[in-house]
Design a protein around this motif. Structure first.
Motif, PDB file in Angstrom:
ATOM      1  N   LEU A  88      40.215  36.735  40.288  1.00  0.00           N
ATOM      2  CA  LEU A  88      41.178  37.502  40.047  1.00  0.00           C
ATOM      3  C   LEU A  88      42.635  37.133  40.358  1.00  0.00           C
ATOM      4  O   LEU A  88      42.861  36.504  41.179  1.00  0.00           O
ATOM      5  N   PHE A 101      46.580  43.893  39.985  1.00  0.00           N
ATOM      6  CA  PHE A 101      45.433  42.832  39.860  1.00  0.00           C
ATOM      7  C   PHE A 101      45.197  42.819  38.526  1.00  0.00           C
ATOM      8  O   PHE A 101      45.332  43.917  37.515  1.00  0.00           O
ATOM      9  N   GLY A 102      44.698  41.536  38.234  1.00  0.00           N
ATOM     10  CA  GLY A 102      44.204  41.398  36.726  1.00  0.00           C
ATOM     11  C   GLY A 102      42.947  42.120  36.505  1.00  0.00           C
ATOM     12  O   GLY A 102      42.360  42.676  37.418  1.00  0.00           O
ATOM     13  N   THR A 103      42.384  42.078  35.156  1.00  0.00           N
ATOM     14  CA  THR A 103      41.183  42.498  34.683  1.00  0.00           C
ATOM     15  C   THR A 103      39.859  41.667  35.186  1.00  0.00           C
ATOM     16  O   THR A 103      38.874  42.128  35.031  1.00  0.00           O
TER      17      THR A 103
ATOM     18  N   TYR B  35      42.662  50.025  47.499  1.00  0.00           N
ATOM     19  CA  TYR B  35      42.119  49.865  45.944  1.00  0.00           C
ATOM     20  C   TYR B  35      40.814  50.281  45.541  1.00  0.00           C
ATOM     21  O   TYR B  35      39.988  50.632  46.642  1.00  0.00           O
ATOM     22  N   GLN B  37      37.686  49.599  42.995  1.00  0.00           N
ATOM     23  CA  GLN B  37      37.090  48.573  41.979  1.00  0.00           C
ATOM     24  C   GLN B  37      35.507  49.061  41.361  1.00  0.00           C
ATOM     25  O   GLN B  37      34.709  49.238  42.248  1.00  0.00           O
ATOM     26  N   GLN B  41      34.747  44.694  37.869  1.00  0.00           N
ATOM     27  CA  GLN B  41      36.038  44.820  37.286  1.00  0.00           C
ATOM     28  C   GLN B  41      37.087  44.395  38.395  1.00  0.00           C
ATOM     29  O   GLN B  41      36.852  44.067  39.415  1.00  0.00           O
ATOM     30  N   GLY B  42      38.363  44.407  37.693  1.00  0.00           N
ATOM     31  CA  GLY B  42      39.498  44.213  38.728  1.00  0.00           C
ATOM     32  C   GLY B  42      39.708  45.494  39.466  1.00  0.00           C
ATOM     33  O   GLY B  42      39.128  46.278  39.375  1.00  0.00           O
ATOM     34  N   LEU B  43      40.796  45.124  40.178  1.00  0.00           N
ATOM     35  CA  LEU B  43      41.167  46.379  41.517  1.00  0.00           C
ATOM     36  C   LEU B  43      42.220  47.287  40.828  1.00  0.00           C
ATOM     37  O   LEU B  43      43.131  46.695  40.264  1.00  0.00           O
ATOM     38  N   PHE B  45      44.935  49.895  42.095  1.00  0.00           N
ATOM     39  CA  PHE B  45      45.721  50.252  43.284  1.00  0.00           C
ATOM     40  C   PHE B  45      45.594  51.661  43.545  1.00  0.00           C
ATOM     41  O   PHE B  45      45.997  52.534  42.288  1.00  0.00           O
TER      42      PHE B  45
END
Lengths: 111, 116
Positions: A88, A101-103, B35, B37, B41-43, B45
């Motif tokens: 990430l 954060f990115g995907t 966060y 998730q 996948q990504g996080l 916020f």
């Protein structure tokens, strides 16, 4: 909304191969971080890059921050099964003091 | 403890019920983050605390979500009238100061919420 897009989304390679993961955004960040996450655990920080054009090396991992501080890349040389995980990128949002954060890129390295 | 501690680690709840997720940050860390998730996948916020105040609540997805932090330490994330789309891993993180100060952010192992 700030977005960080990573590519590829998923990568499956053989041990010993090289790979590069990209992290791109239309926004400028004060710094950018890379994390690695394993199943059932939280992300763990690998590196922080701060200066545009900066290159940092961590053993077989090379991280680069774009000149305009909008994008970054992670290059792994001679990948090993222990490198398997979710990678990430995260940009530090100067306005709100949080990480965006990115995907994510899921890497699978097979023996 | 030495790291960020979250509880429960796993929670299965029925749609419509309320849930509380707890985060115990690293001792002395003033900044605390939540966060979310989704699987692999990504996080995403949710909210950020500096001390007991929350200068950034912009990520809370709806008014069913709320969070508080007391004594500059423990934080609770509450989800009211849970929906199936709330199913995710909720990650808490803390740092000794704000992210832009270059301080490392440490994550807990997360609370896995499943709404059935």
């Amino acid at each position: 909304t700030q977005l960080l897009k990573q590519s590829p989304q998923f990568l499956s390679i053989q041990e010993g191969e090289n790979l590069t993961v990209y992290c791109n955004s239309s926004s400028v960040f004060s710094s950018l971080q890379w994390y690695r996450q394993e199943p059932g655990e939280g992300p763990v920080l690998l590196v922080t890059v701060v200066t545009g054009g900066e290159v940092k090396k961590l053993k077989r991992l090379t991280f680069q921050f774009g000149d305009a501080r909008k994008d970054s890349s992670l290059h792994i040389t001679a990948a090993q099964p222990g490198d398997t995980g979710l990678y990430l990128c995260a940009g530090v949002d100067t306005g709100f003091q949080k990480l965006v954060f990115g995907t994510g890129t899921r890497l699978l390295v097979s023996p | 403890g030495a790291g960020v501690s979250q509880s429960p680690s796993n929670k299965v709840t029925e749609k419509g019920k309320d849930v509380e997720l707890r985060c115990d940050p690293i001792s002395g860390h003033t900044a605390l983050y939540w966060y979310r998730q989704s699987l692999g996948q990504g996080l995403e916020f949710l909210i950020y605390f500096q001390g007991n105040s929350a200068p950034d609540k912009s990520g809370l997805p709806s008014d069913r979500f709320s969070a508080e932090r007391t004594g500059g330490s423990v934080s609770t994330l509450t989800i009211q009238r849970t929906q199936q789309e709330d199913s995710a891993v909720y990650l808490c993180a803390s740092s000794s100061n704000r992210a832009s100060s270059g301080n490392t952010i440490y994550f807990g192992e997360g609370s896995w919420l499943t709404v059935v």
